[in-house]
Design an enzyme around this catalytic site. Structure first.
Site: not given
Lengths: 664, 664
Positions: B115, B117, B139, B150, B400, B488, B517
């Protein structure tokens, strides 16, 4: 002419006077002939924060230019704060240093005798009134006491750092960075113990050195650990079982952990706690504590480090516990050195602010004055000494009385920096001298007894023994001393004269009364002149002891020569720690005494110059990264508490003007 | 022309390609016709931090000027970060808002579906490629996970916020400010209990309302407390014994304390602790815990507040415990509201940064997405909507899956702000859809199974039920939805087409594959075009429930309509909390569900679209200052831990170049 007018306005305005109008004035003074101080003075109010707010600070980028910083050497933080990059030291490396002045004090009352205001008053006098470049280098205050008992710590009256709310709050985040680094290390210790206790050597090793995208390799910090263990292999597959065991297990003995978590809050309920009580921690509970953030060894390192490389090495060397064989376990062993350095990468840069009279100030580091050395940073001093130039002055301050803060300044901080101080300013007050002469107790919060508000020459004369002793302590280090008598409005002219006379008789180069608190820099002009003269005196600076001496011998020298103790007495625990540190190779570090500041002895109630006492050393600890051994003389609280009515009852924010109220 | 060249250079450089030279390009695009993006691209490296470092960010004061900020509305923090003052909202109050876009996602794998990216790629496409003013509002990540499992959270590849080490580390200190405020309140609670338990009413009152310089008076916050108690007196001497008792005793029931201490560190050993074990605390031990800092209610407040005044009111209203009569005790009762506001006075200002393509980003607030609402700040969105102008776009992100983050965005955040969203971008990946279609488990750290790396149309088709359901959830709120398929390199063209086809059949306004990306903004141009079109669609935004409904009814609506539950079941504890909050007058707050994000249901292993389940509500808590009730569906960890080999093993600082290594 302008400058004179400005000064007159400033000095003509008693800080309690309520004037119905405000006056603006602008004056020029001599920072490289270009330091232009603009100020606007509203004399409406009387509290420190109101005086602070009444003065509009000049933009920090303007200040930075005035003192000769290049644009890419400055990182602006809002309008009034900036961080200064260390690259400046390289650019100015051939510039001769200025004069280096330490402000110390006699044994204080619990109220403090005004070292910070003297420091600020002195640079205001030097720069804004005598046209001599000067810099004040101050400690960053802990936020805990700001909301607890003490309130702010930006100086006071007309000798302040402004804006004082910025100085007293987050500033540029250095203490927060220390907290983050300190607590990452703490979390790493407990997590590592848990992981080692719940996994086989093989499982542990496989997790520590995983296969990533088909490749398995040691990280740089793991290779360094292998080298320390005497294993020269670099292929994870080639380690023997014994080598895997040695590599993967730090084998920390939980009962020896000395690394504590910290918060920058006065939180007494964290003084002793039990951690690890959730089911997920599988019963590995242990007793621990939180200290206030400024008690972290990382703060002491920030204050003593000389470069990014040096800081990283010191962070790696920090000893956090012993392993089960009694060998030290370090931050480097835990693999966290690089992360700690990353967290501290901005904190290492000193923060530039200004005094009420627009002269430059560095605020950088604020280690505890008992379990650490209580001095602001070496880096700020070094940068400031370059910036003021050969004829300029850098004035810094040592926590507590000269027996503690100054002794550590010389033996620990000057050793780390290699800098040689030119003059010591020893701050005294008639109030503290009367206490040493036998006056009644002085307690924070209670009104002063009449002995302190009425003339009493006998008490003053008797109390001057403490001043005399602190002058003698200074002379042990071969540095000229100027006594600054911080004058209160209740002090009589005869009392003031008496103190100055005795000070000079006792070997001070000079002794002068100061009115900086009510008159700003102008009130410290005589002090500035005396300091300037003293700085040209012969200086035969020397350390008090050789590092090669045994730990116990170094402690004894401080106790006898500085405190006047008859001897020292180590508890068995202290002796065994001394033996351990000596065996571990830490015997050559300087000593950082953790002693009360309220007496030259270990007993706070013994005022004046106590004699004939045996100094008890209850325990001995070490900050290996910071680079000192700290013997405990009695118990030292490393976590203050909140009183029934904390300062925060008076602190408020005006949501319209965004002004802070009630900080003082 | 220049712009095109620049874009081509950027997009022609696959992020893994090692080029032996670097290319500089400069291009102009259309932020009010004046947004000049300078960038210098070194394509030497492949990790996120290396891409981040290869791009020199433009000076933040230049960026601030480009987007129309006035000098006195900006507070610069170093070269690449600035805080923006709220005064801008007043200046631009008559300016129409831009379009408001929310990026949400389908139910994710534990790896996340990108989300952030997408958010960054979308604004890069809008601003740097379509010449439409746009802003990303993100955020601030917690520092704990950065050093734990992470790693960083600045987006990734060619859709990043730069410099990513600044984004991921202290930033401008907001989380540190929250920690300080949170822990001051925690310390105040325990200290107050101790002081009340060890003093008589009279002693307590004398200390709370002392004589200062001969005068005795209540402070402003004490007068406010008197008014709440129905006592209209203002002279401390005039209170009756009963009034003194009421005023001086908060009478906190320690077993009801819900306010926890926080650190921004993954410290699992603080999940359950016992505090107060030092002798000085006189036996008042109790069990407590530390949460990670971003779980603090103060973080949730920062994200929802609309002004300094509003923040101060919310801080004062925070309920920290009940008294022994079951009445709520607030921060205001403890006298600490003003101090909390002072500590948060700078944190309330959003931080300005930039994307890799030089477009503006606000980073502000990062509340937990389970016990809080998981959205960045209302203030950043409001300011950005003014800055982009009527035709511009503000893109923000909800934590989320859409069932959680988006539902809270609409029902909690949009209620607080009054803003109306124009479009929802729903992020999906072939990987997550295959998982929902019955693919094998996806676990962080383990290699992906072949089902995920080879074409498998059946798994994709079966998994699209989750996408369909999340589209339907969005439609409940009346906002058009565009599906962004984050591509991807292992996704086959047929898989990509299939997802887009099903998405459109399921009611999405459009569905487009994205390559941001690997290709930066250029890879999201089609998405940007679709979003622009969708924003001009009819919008019939509505909340899901009325605040007037009973708490249990509101929970049931979310469970049934959003999660697809058959019903809900409250534990007796949950029911009794509902009754308590209703009685205390908090029944009209919105609901913030604390549920796993790994399934639409409460059972993480149930993928796709679970049906027929009864949602168990184990407990119900409240964040009164933030303004929501949060029912717990299962246990929610509020303190992550460190794994055996934390990220910090790879993190290092080069002491010469000052560059951070190993953050990704």
């Amino acid at each position: 002419k302008l400058k004179e007018t400005a000064s007159q306005i400033l000095c003509a305005a008693p800080w309690t006077l309520l004037l119905p109008e405000f006056t603006a004035a602008e004056h020029l003074c001599g920072h490289k002939g270009q330091l232009k101080i603009s100020w606007l003075l509203f004399v409406f109010f009387s509290s420190d924060i109101e005086i602070s707010r009444a003065q509009s600070p000049k933009a920090v980028d303007v200040l930075a230019k005035e003192i000769g910083l290049l644009t890419d050497e400055v990182e602006i933080y809002g309008q009034t704060k900036a961080k200064v990059r260390l690259s400046l030291l390289e650019r100015l490396k051939d510039q001769p240093d200025g004069k280096y002045v330490l402000v110390a004090g006699i044994t204080p009352t619990p109220l403090g005798e005004g070292k910070s205001t003297v420091t600020i008053g002195l640079v205001q006098a030097l720069t804004a009134h005598l046209n001599i470049n000067s810099f004040a280098c101050l400690r960053q205050p802990s936020q805990g006491p700001t909301f607890g008992v003490k309130g702010g710590a930006a100086g006071g009256g007309y000798a302040q750092v402004i804006p004082m709310e910025e100085f007293n709050l987050h500033l540029t985040g250095d203490i927060h960075a220390i907290t983050a680094a300190n607590n990452l290390l703490a979390a790493a210790i407990d997590a590592r113990i848990l992981h080692e206790n719940t996994q086989s050597d093989k499982a542990l090793y496989n997790r520590l050195v995983p296969v990533v995208n088909g490749v398995r390799g040691f990280s740089a910090i793991q290779l360094a650990r292998l080298r320390r263990l005497g294993i020269s292999k670099t292929d994870p597959g080639s380690l023997t079982e014994e080598e895997i065991h040695k590599f993967a297990r730090l084998d920390i003995d939980p009962s020896t952990i000395t690394w504590q978590r910290v918060v920058d809050t006065n939180d007494r309920f964290l003084r002793k706690i039990t951690v690890g009580q959730a089911n997920t921690e599988k019963g590995f509970v242990r007793q621990a504590q939180f200290d206030i953030a400024v008690a972290s060894e990382i703060m002491a390192i920030l204050a003593l480090t000389t470069s990014l490389q040096d800081m990283k090495e010191r962070l790696g060397k920090m000893v956090v516990a012993n392993d089960k064989k009694g060998e030290p376990v370090t931050a480097e062993d835990l693999g966290v050195t690089g992360a700690l350095a990353v967290l501290m990468k901005d904190a290492i840069k000193p923060t530039l602010m200004q005094t009420l009279e627009g002269t430059p100030v560095f605020v950088h580091a604020g280690p505890f004055a008992n379990i650490a050395h209580g001095n602001s940073s070496v880096l700020a001093d070094k940068i400031a000494l370059k910036l003021v130039g050969e004829k300029g002055f850098v004035v810094t301050e040592a926590g507590f009385g000269a027996d503690i803060g100054m002794e550590k300044f010389f033996n620990i901080k000057c050793r780390a920096s290699g800098l040689i101080p030119s003059v010591v300013v020893l701050v005294a007050t008639v109030r503290a001298l009367k206490m040493h002469g036998g006056g009644p107790n002085v307690t924070a919060g209670a009104p002063l007894k009449k002995e302190y508000t009425e003339e009493n020459l006998q008490l003053v004369a008797d109390g001057c023994c403490n001043l005399q002793k602190q002058i003698q302590i200074t002379q042990l280090f071969g540095v000229p001393v100027v006594v600054a008598l911080n004058v209160f409005k209740t002090d009589s002219p005869a009392e003031i004269d008496l103190v100055c006379k005795i000070a000079k008789q006792s070997g001070a180069f000079d002794a002068v009364p100061c009115d900086h608190w009510s008159a700003g820099g102008r009130g410290a002009v005589k002090l500035a002149q005396a300091v300037e003269k003293a700085a040209n005196q012969k200086n035969s600076f020397k350390y008090l002891y050789s590092l090669e001496l045994p730990i116990v011998e170094k402690i004894r020298i401080i106790a006898q020569k500085v405190y006047g103790a008859q001897d020292i007495e180590l508890s068995p625990a202290a002796q065994s720690q001394v033996d351990r540190y000596t065996r571990q190779g830490f015997g050559n570090l300087p000593i950082c005494m953790a002693k009360t500041h309220l007496s030259l002895s270990h007993q706070p109630e013994r005022k004046g110059v106590p004699t004939g006492f045996i100094l008890p050393i209850s325990d001995v600890r070490a900050s290996i990264g910071a680079g000192f051994i700290y013997p405990l003389v009695g118990t030292m609280s490393t976590m203050p508490g909140l009183p029934t009515r904390p300062c925060f009852y008076d602190i408020d924010l005006d949501p319209i003007t965004e002004q802070v109220k009630g900080l003082f």
